[in-house]
Design a protein around this motif. Structure first.
Motif, PDB file in Angstrom:
ATOM      1  N   LEU A 150      -4.621   3.702   1.113  1.00 14.64           N
ATOM      2  CA  LEU A 150      -4.830   3.641  -0.330  1.00 14.64           C
ATOM      3  C   LEU A 150      -4.006   2.514  -0.964  1.00 14.64           C
ATOM      4  O   LEU A 150      -2.833   2.319  -0.644  1.00 14.64           O
ATOM      5  N   ALA A 176      -8.024   2.573  -7.833  1.00 13.24           N
ATOM      6  CA  ALA A 176      -7.493   2.473  -6.468  1.00 13.24           C
ATOM      7  C   ALA A 176      -8.597   2.020  -5.529  1.00 13.24           C
ATOM      8  O   ALA A 176      -9.779   2.063  -5.881  1.00 13.24           O
ATOM      9  N   SER A 187       0.827  -1.209   0.000  1.00 13.19           N
ATOM     10  CA  SER A 187       0.000   0.000   0.000  1.00 13.19           C
ATOM     11  C   SER A 187       0.863   1.261   0.000  1.00 13.19           C
ATOM     12  O   SER A 187       1.861   1.337   0.724  1.00 13.19           O
ATOM     13  N   LEU A 214      -8.800   6.944  -8.858  1.00 10.74           N
ATOM     14  CA  LEU A 214      -7.958   7.859  -8.091  1.00 10.74           C
ATOM     15  C   LEU A 214      -8.059   9.269  -8.684  1.00 10.74           C
ATOM     16  O   LEU A 214      -7.860   9.444  -9.888  1.00 10.74           O
ATOM     17  N   VAL A 254     -10.431   8.558  -3.627  1.00 14.14           N
ATOM     18  CA  VAL A 254     -10.933   7.514  -4.515  1.00 14.14           C
ATOM     19  C   VAL A 254     -12.426   7.757  -4.666  1.00 14.14           C
ATOM     20  O   VAL A 254     -13.136   7.898  -3.664  1.00 14.14           O
ATOM     21  N   LYS A 282      -9.741   1.953  -1.121  1.00 12.13           N
ATOM     22  CA  LYS A 282      -9.431   2.321   0.268  1.00 12.13           C
ATOM     23  C   LYS A 282      -9.680   1.078   1.097  1.00 12.13           C
ATOM     24  O   LYS A 282     -10.740   0.461   0.955  1.00 12.13           O
TER      25      LYS A 282
END
Ligand code: 6R9
Length: 658
Positions: free
Chosen positions: A517, A509, A435, A463, A447, A511
């Motif tokens: 991220l 991307a 990450s 992203l 995101v 979370k």
């Protein structure tokens, strides 16, 4: 893309920062608070690390988005900031560059030496008719003259356009033409894989198609024979004969600094334009913050080529503006032996290392006994850039290079962003393998879903960057409309919704549940399997986590039942048995391994065992070409491939199974 990305993998390992590093860290947790409370004030404070001849009147002018102006009204000279001021501060004898040629020849360049060379080059360029605003193409191997040439351009306000020394005649010619360059700086050749490799003949062919070129400045590196024409001048007969005195003039904060072309998947290359004050502020700050650079003791080494943005920001502008001592290496990691990188770390006591996942995976393939032979105890921060780093590669890097001690900083950024944007801070962030963690102080990454709504923790999507940042690209050279269309028209005001201008990075991307991220690769590469958006990165990481796999690249190929199906190209580790039935058995095992790790939806339809993968010079896998193979098409544009023979190898050495 109609849906957002599925969130498949999960990672529970966490590595807190080493206590001694955290205690003395350049940047602490309070920086995030300060930047949140007053983002522009925070950047103004960072700009004060530089020497300005005139202070700015306004930190950011965003009155004409997406065209930003930073440090409006300020003036400075970039080369003065990277060289002269260190000499004036009494650091003239400090080593700026420990240069290591591939054949083993070395040069030690102090800041005083650098000042002499840059001043001479600035005088020589001026004599060749180069002035502020002119464009200069630089096509050089990894020799100190590459940095000198860039700094000399910056010193006189000319824009450099560095073209990677491995690119073809066509790539060089189109870049020269697009920028209308007046001068090319090149060399007779450079050393690669133990042999001199010529550059000058390519320049001759390119210049024949480029009437804008008035002069060609040639560094003698290999001593090989070169054809000589009217426009050609030797570096040692011009630059090295020029006066060593040169007074740097100041330029406006928004004076253009360089153009760097990114290829992209379609269309002609985009000339990304960067300017002076904001770019140097962010390159300088991020180098200090993310590597926790201590000028008195650290030795930095970035293994990138200078023709990549990483070389611009973290070989030239970031380290030199901080007065760092760094290593610069000309050649390949396995010449003359596979321990060359670790030998260099050992020899120069490198403490901060910055490299790419592709290199780490290659080192994994070669085996951990190779780094084990060297003293790597000087290393204290390890960086990664260029692609998502698979958790297995991250763990390997930590254990075998960082010896379970040095923190890893996985830095996400782009040619367009100019400097790092998302990264752990080594003295602050508890890291997770794979990450990039959190946006740096002063950066607002997010995101979002299709509608530009921020996704909750645990969700996936696109992203984006919500606020302008100092080292952002200012435009695409000569094409403002393409700049708007490419980066600002997907979400927000540029897409006709709301007042907020939102930069679309082109990457997927997610979370995780803690809000960290995870970068999932280019959205162009995202696969749509039976209505689910699956990222190539996660399937590749699942494959790399199998002990028989060294590297993997995954693409979506059209499929009559599922829309797209997952096709994986896999490089087995040296130890794996892949002949005949054993190969078939391994392929089945890998398919099941992915299904078990990520769920049945991610089970590859097909896995091919291949000897190599197609990569760009900066180590990015060219999935577009693999898609052509997977869908039995003839190959598209291969001009930016690092090694053009690789595609033949893949087609002939392919063992495939379903
Ligand atoms: C610096 C550089 C930019 C693209 C970017 C992304 C990928 C770079 C990454 C990463 C995941 C990282 N990328 N760093 N993906 N994690 N730490 O590479 O610039 O050559 O312009 O490429 O590279 O896809 O959009 P550039």
């Amino acid at each position: 893309m109609s849906e957002t990305l599925e969130n498949l993998s999960s990672e529970s390992r966490v590595f807190p920062p080493p206590a001694d590093l955290a205690e003395r860290a350049n940047v602490t947790a309070s920086d995030y608070d300060a930047a949140t409370a007053d983002r522009l004030g925070y950047w103004a404070q960072q700009a004060h690390r530089l020497t300005w001849t005139k202070e700015w009147d306004q930190v950011l002018d965003w009155s004409n988005p997406p065209f930003a102006k930073w440090f409006v009204g300020g003036a400075l000279n970039i080369a003065y900031n990277c060289v002269d001021r260190h000499v004036e501060a009494g650091l003239g004898d400090k080593v700026a560059i420990h240069w290591e040629g591939e054949p083993g020849d070395t040069r030690t360049i102090t800041y005083a030496d650098l000042l002499t060379s840059v001043s001479q080059a600035a005088n020589a360029l001026t004599e060749l008719g180069i002035g502020a605003g002119d464009r200069v193409a630089i096509y050089l191997p990894m020799i100190p003259e590459a940095a000198v040439a860039m700094l000399a351009c910056a010193r006189i306000g000319a824009l450099h356009s560095v073209v990677f020394g491995g690119f073809s005649v066509d790539a060089l010619a189109t870049r020269i033409q697009d920028a209308d360059a007046k001068l090319v700086i090149t060399a007779d050749g450079g050393y690669r894989r133990g042999k001199p490799s010529a550059l000058k003949p390519m320049v001759d062919d390119a210049v024949a198609q480029c009437p804008s070129i008035e002069n060609v400045l040639v560094v003698r590196r290999t001593g090989q024979d070169v054809a000589w024409g009217e426009k050609d001048k030797w570096w040692h007969e011009t630059v090295e004969q020029a006066s060593e005195q040169h007074k740097p003039e100041s330029f406006d904060a928004e004076h253009p600094l360089f153009i760097l072309y990114t290829s992209g998947t379609t269309g002609k290359p985009k000339g990304i334009l960067h300017t002076t004050g904001g770019y140097l502020t962010q390159a300088s700050y991020t180098f200090d913050a993310v590597f926790d650079h201590k000028p008195d003791t650290d030795v930095f080494w970035c293994t990138a080529d200078i023709g990549w943005v990483t070389g611009h920001s973290y070989i030239v502008y970031g380290p030199l503006s901080n007065g760092a001592t760094q290593v610069m290496y000309e050649g390949t990691p396995d010449t003359p032996h596979k321990g060359r990188f670790w030998e260099i770390v050992d020899k120069y006591h490198v403490s901060l290392l910055y490299t790419a996942p592709t290199l780490i995976r290659t080192m994994m393939k070669w085996g951990e006994d190779i780094p084990a032979k060297y003293d790597l105890s000087s290393l204290r921060v390890l960086g990664s850039v260029g692609e998502p780093i698979n958790p297995e590669a991250w763990m390997w890097y930590r254990k075998n290079v960082g010896r379970d001690r040095a923190p890893i900083v996985d830095t996400w950024w782009q040619t367009e962003t100019g400097g790092m944007m998302i990264s752990p801070l080594p003295g602050v962030t508890a890291t997770k393998p794979g990450s990039a963690m959190t946006p740096l102080p002063g950066i607002s990454a997010d995101v979002v879903d299709d509608q530009a709504q921020s996704v909750p923790d645990g969700g996936g999507g696109f992203l984006v960057l919500r606020e302008p940042w100092p080292s952002m690209l200012r435009t695409i050279w000569g094409d403002d409309q393409r700049f708007i269309d490419t980066y600002w028209s997907r979400f927000g005001a540029g897409a006709g919704s709301g007042d907020e201008w939102i930069y679309f990075a082109g990457d997927g991307a997610k979370k995780d549940d803690d809000g960290a991220l995870w970068l999932l690769g280019r959205v162009d590469d995202v696969m749509l399997i039976s209505g689910h958006n699956i990222s190539t990165t996660e399937v590749e990481s699942a494959l790399v986590s199998h002990p028989s796999v060294a590297e993997a690249a995954v693409v979506g190929a059209s499929d009559p039942t599922t829309g797209q199906a997952i096709v994986a190209f896999t490089i087995p580790r040296g130890t794996a048995d892949i002949e005949g039935a054993a190969g078939e058995a391994l392929i089945q095992e890998l398919r099941n391994h992915v299904a078990k790790t990520l769920g049945p939806i991610a089970k590859p339809r097909q896995i091919m065992l291949v000897p190599e993968l197609p990569k760009t010079r900066s180590g990015k896998i060219m999935r577009r070409l693999l898609r052509d193979v997977a869908e039995n098409r003839s190959l598209g544009d291969v001009t930016t491939l690092q090694d053009s023979a690789v595609m033949d190898l893949i087609s002939s050495g392919m063992q495939s199974g379903k």
